[in-house]
Scaffold this motif. Structure first.
Motif, PDB file in Angstrom:
ATOM      1  N   TYR A  30      49.639  20.517 141.706  1.00 33.72           N
ATOM      2  CA  TYR A  30      50.200  21.742 141.109  1.00 33.72           C
ATOM      3  C   TYR A  30      50.668  22.722 142.166  1.00 33.72           C
ATOM      4  N   CYS A  31      50.348  22.418 143.416  1.00 29.85           N
ATOM      5  CA  CYS A  31      50.611  23.380 144.489  1.00 29.85           C
ATOM      6  C   CYS A  31      51.749  22.949 145.398  1.00 29.85           C
ATOM      7  N   GLY A  70      48.041  28.058 152.169  1.00 26.06           N
ATOM      8  CA  GLY A  70      47.644  26.867 152.901  1.00 26.06           C
ATOM      9  C   GLY A  70      46.126  26.781 152.996  1.00 26.06           C
ATOM     10  N   THR A 100      39.343  31.880 150.831  1.00 27.78           N
ATOM     11  CA  THR A 100      39.534  30.864 149.801  1.00 27.78           C
ATOM     12  C   THR A 100      39.880  29.578 150.520  1.00 27.78           C
ATOM     13  N   THR A 101      39.143  28.527 150.227  1.00 30.83           N
ATOM     14  CA  THR A 101      39.307  27.284 150.987  1.00 30.83           C
ATOM     15  C   THR A 101      39.205  26.082 150.059  1.00 30.83           C
ATOM     16  N   ASN A 102      39.775  24.964 150.520  1.00 29.47           N
ATOM     17  CA  ASN A 102      39.593  23.731 149.749  1.00 29.47           C
ATOM     18  C   ASN A 102      38.281  23.048 150.123  1.00 29.47           C
ATOM     19  N   SER A 124      37.934  25.757 146.111  1.00 24.30           N
ATOM     20  CA  SER A 124      38.719  25.194 145.011  1.00 24.30           C
ATOM     21  C   SER A 124      38.269  23.768 144.737  1.00 24.30           C
ATOM     22  N   ASN A 162      36.567  27.647 142.201  1.00 22.96           N
ATOM     23  CA  ASN A 162      37.805  27.912 141.466  1.00 22.96           C
ATOM     24  C   ASN A 162      38.342  26.584 140.960  1.00 22.96           C
ATOM     25  N   VAL A 164      41.389  24.822 138.644  1.00 21.67           N
ATOM     26  CA  VAL A 164      42.631  24.989 137.895  1.00 21.67           C
ATOM     27  C   VAL A 164      42.502  24.155 136.611  1.00 21.67           C
ATOM     28  N   ILE A 191      41.344  28.840 136.432  1.00 17.43           N
ATOM     29  CA  ILE A 191      42.662  29.434 136.701  1.00 17.43           C
ATOM     30  C   ILE A 191      43.721  28.701 135.879  1.00 17.43           C
ATOM     31  N   VAL A 193      47.453  27.345 135.393  1.00 18.45           N
ATOM     32  CA  VAL A 193      48.527  26.912 136.301  1.00 18.45           C
ATOM     33  C   VAL A 193      49.656  27.947 136.268  1.00 18.45           C
ATOM     34  N   MET A 194      50.093  28.340 137.453  1.00 21.77           N
ATOM     35  CA  MET A 194      51.188  29.309 137.531  1.00 21.77           C
ATOM     36  C   MET A 194      52.472  28.626 137.999  1.00 21.77           C
ATOM     37  N   MET A 329      52.566  28.615 146.060  1.00 22.51           N
ATOM     38  CA  MET A 329      51.340  29.398 146.161  1.00 22.51           C
ATOM     39  C   MET A 329      50.811  29.359 147.597  1.00 22.51           C
ATOM     40  N   GLY A 334      46.785  32.005 147.581  1.00 24.04           N
ATOM     41  CA  GLY A 334      46.377  32.111 146.171  1.00 24.04           C
ATOM     42  C   GLY A 334      45.504  33.318 145.930  1.00 24.04           C
TER      43      GLY A 334
HETATM   44  N1  SAM Z   1      43.827  25.828 150.292  1.00 25.27           N
HETATM   45  C1  SAM Z   1      42.947  26.807 149.776  1.00 25.27           C
HETATM   46  C2  SAM Z   1      42.405  26.384 148.434  1.00 25.27           C
HETATM   47  O1  SAM Z   1      42.906  25.422 147.849  1.00 25.27           O
HETATM   48  O2  SAM Z   1      41.471  27.043 147.981  1.00 25.27           O
HETATM   49  C3  SAM Z   1      43.552  28.194 149.675  1.00 25.27           C
HETATM   50  C4  SAM Z   1      44.963  28.317 149.206  1.00 25.27           C
HETATM   51  S1  SAM Z   1      45.280  27.784 147.534  1.00 25.27           S
HETATM   52  C5  SAM Z   1      47.014  28.090 147.411  1.00 25.27           C
HETATM   53  C6  SAM Z   1      44.490  29.062 146.594  1.00 25.27           C
HETATM   54  C7  SAM Z   1      44.237  28.770 145.143  1.00 25.27           C
HETATM   55  O3  SAM Z   1      45.468  28.666 144.479  1.00 25.27           O
HETATM   56  C8  SAM Z   1      43.481  27.491 144.862  1.00 25.27           C
HETATM   57  O4  SAM Z   1      42.345  27.787 144.086  1.00 25.27           O
HETATM   58  C9  SAM Z   1      44.463  26.657 144.090  1.00 25.27           C
HETATM   59  O5  SAM Z   1      43.808  25.861 143.147  1.00 25.27           O
HETATM   60  C10 SAM Z   1      45.335  27.694 143.466  1.00 25.27           C
HETATM   61  N2  SAM Z   1      46.686  27.242 143.107  1.00 25.27           N
HETATM   62  C11 SAM Z   1      47.604  26.621 143.872  1.00 25.27           C
HETATM   63  N3  SAM Z   1      48.750  26.410 143.199  1.00 25.27           N
HETATM   64  C12 SAM Z   1      48.556  26.932 141.971  1.00 25.27           C
HETATM   65  C13 SAM Z   1      49.361  27.048 140.798  1.00 25.27           C
HETATM   66  N4  SAM Z   1      50.610  26.592 140.775  1.00 25.27           N
HETATM   67  N5  SAM Z   1      48.829  27.658 139.722  1.00 25.27           N
HETATM   68  C14 SAM Z   1      47.556  28.135 139.737  1.00 25.27           C
HETATM   69  N6  SAM Z   1      46.746  28.061 140.796  1.00 25.27           N
HETATM   70  C15 SAM Z   1      47.237  27.468 141.903  1.00 25.27           C
END
Ligand code: SAM
Ligand code: SF4
Length: 334
Positions: A30-31, A70, A100-102, A124, A162, A164, A191, A193-194, A329, A334
């Protein structure tokens, strides 16, 4: 402190989110698209420039700083940046430093982060199923992330998961994820999806699982009590009476949260976005590099805040994703 940052709608800006890199070791469906083109490294602000920029915001009344991307923990030397920001915690100017981290690098860095004064981390995690995790993140491996979460917990960090909400992907894990978070003592936020950025062949209307529906399903098993707690952002919280745990819902598409918005975002190239859901932004890199005197930079920050829009226009109504924004994002964080 200087005069605080107040936008044209009388909202005080106290929260800064900074994307320190657009790169990532995952490729969540989604990202990002699988074949992402990242920015040339020379376009990125150096860690010293990021320090100066964030410190200027702290001087203007920002009390909460979230580091994102990222994947922030893949940026080379990132711990020196956290160490630099920790001085604002020590001085009392900054109330919270967080990220915020993966989770992929948490095993390595959690103890250092805790040592620097980080108290909470958002991780996430959309699924507890190995195969699904790899399908969603394309390049990620679940055991590595779970190990990172364990390390964070062992280091004394509070963890918020977090997730999605993805129709047909993790809707069958609503209770499993909820119970796992309750067992582990983690908060959980869902969250929606945006519509941000090109994601290749994936279709966001297919992915969209409304949190209204998710919440209704949660209420079939638990008693939900609305909490008054507000973060100045799009999250709303409930307590599940049976477990006592807190569950959040981030619904930028179905809720209007803009009236209390207290935040701005900076990209890794020094653009400032004053609204996640709008294309409008200003450049802070040129003023940053134009002079060593922070007066120029401060003026540019105030000018940008002066353009903060009243709200966003996201809308999934009917079959099209209206109000979509072209950047990813991972670009704005995010
Ligand atoms: N890489 C880190 C992470 O995944 O936590 C930090 C950056 S990531 C862009 C931040 C958050 O944005 C994550 O929780 C991710 O799930 C969420 N995210 C990314 N793309 C998205 C989308 N299109 N809609 C909703 N949430 C989104
Ligand atoms: Fe990377 Fe985070 Fe985007 Fe996933 S959501 S691709 S982990 S930046």
């Amino acid at each position: 402190m200087n005069t605080p940052l107040i936008d044209p709608f009388q909202r005080r800006i106290s929260y800064l989110r900074v994307s320190v890199t657009d790169r990532c070791d995952f490729r969540c469906v989604y990202c990002m698209s699988e074949q992402m083109t990242f920015l040339p490294k020379k376009h990125l602000l150096t860690l010293e420039e990021l320090d100066r920029l964030c410190s200027t915001f702290v001087g203007l009344g920002v009390e909460k700083l979230r580091i994102t991307g990222g994947e922030p923990l893949v940026r080379k030397g990132i711990m020196t940046f956290f160490a630099a920001m920790a001085r604002h915690l020590q001085s009392g100017a900054l109330k919270e430093l967080t990220l915020t981290t993966n989770g992929s690098q948490l095993d390595r860095y959690a103890a250092d982060l805790a040592g620097m004064g980080v108290r909470r981390v958002n991780v996430s995690l959309d699924t507890l199923d190995d195969a699904k995790f790899t399908a969603i993140t394309r390049w990620g491996r679940l055991p590595q992330v779970l190990k990172g979460i364990d390390a964070a917990r062992a280091a004394g960090l509070r963890i918020k998961i977090n997730a999605v909400a993805l129709k047909g992907v993790n809707d069958d894990e609503l209770f499993r994820l909820t119970e796992w978070c309750a067992d582990q003592g983690h908060d959980l936020t869902w969250i929606e999806v945006m519509p941000m950025g090109d994601i290749g062949n994936e279709d966001r209307l297919d992915q969209f699982w409304s949190l209204r529906d998710l919440r209704a399903r949660l209420a079939e098993r638990y008693t939900l009590t609305d909490l008054a707690e507000r973060s100045g952002g799009p999250a709303r919280y409930v307590r599940l009476e049976e477990t006592g745990q807190k569950v959040g819902f981030i619904t930028p598409l179905t809720h209007n949260f803009c009236e209390s918005c207290n935040r701005v975002r900076i990209t890794c190239t020094g653009e400032i976005f004053t609204c996640l859901g709008q294309e409008g932004h200003s450049d802070l890199r040129a003023p940053l590099r134009a002079s060593d005197d922070d007066v120029v930079l401060e003026a540019a920050i105030r000018a940008a805040i002066g353009l903060k829009p009243k709200g966003h226009d996201f809308d999934y109504a009917r079959q099209d994703v209206a109000g979509r924004v072209s950047r990813h994002m991972s670009h704005t964080g995010g």
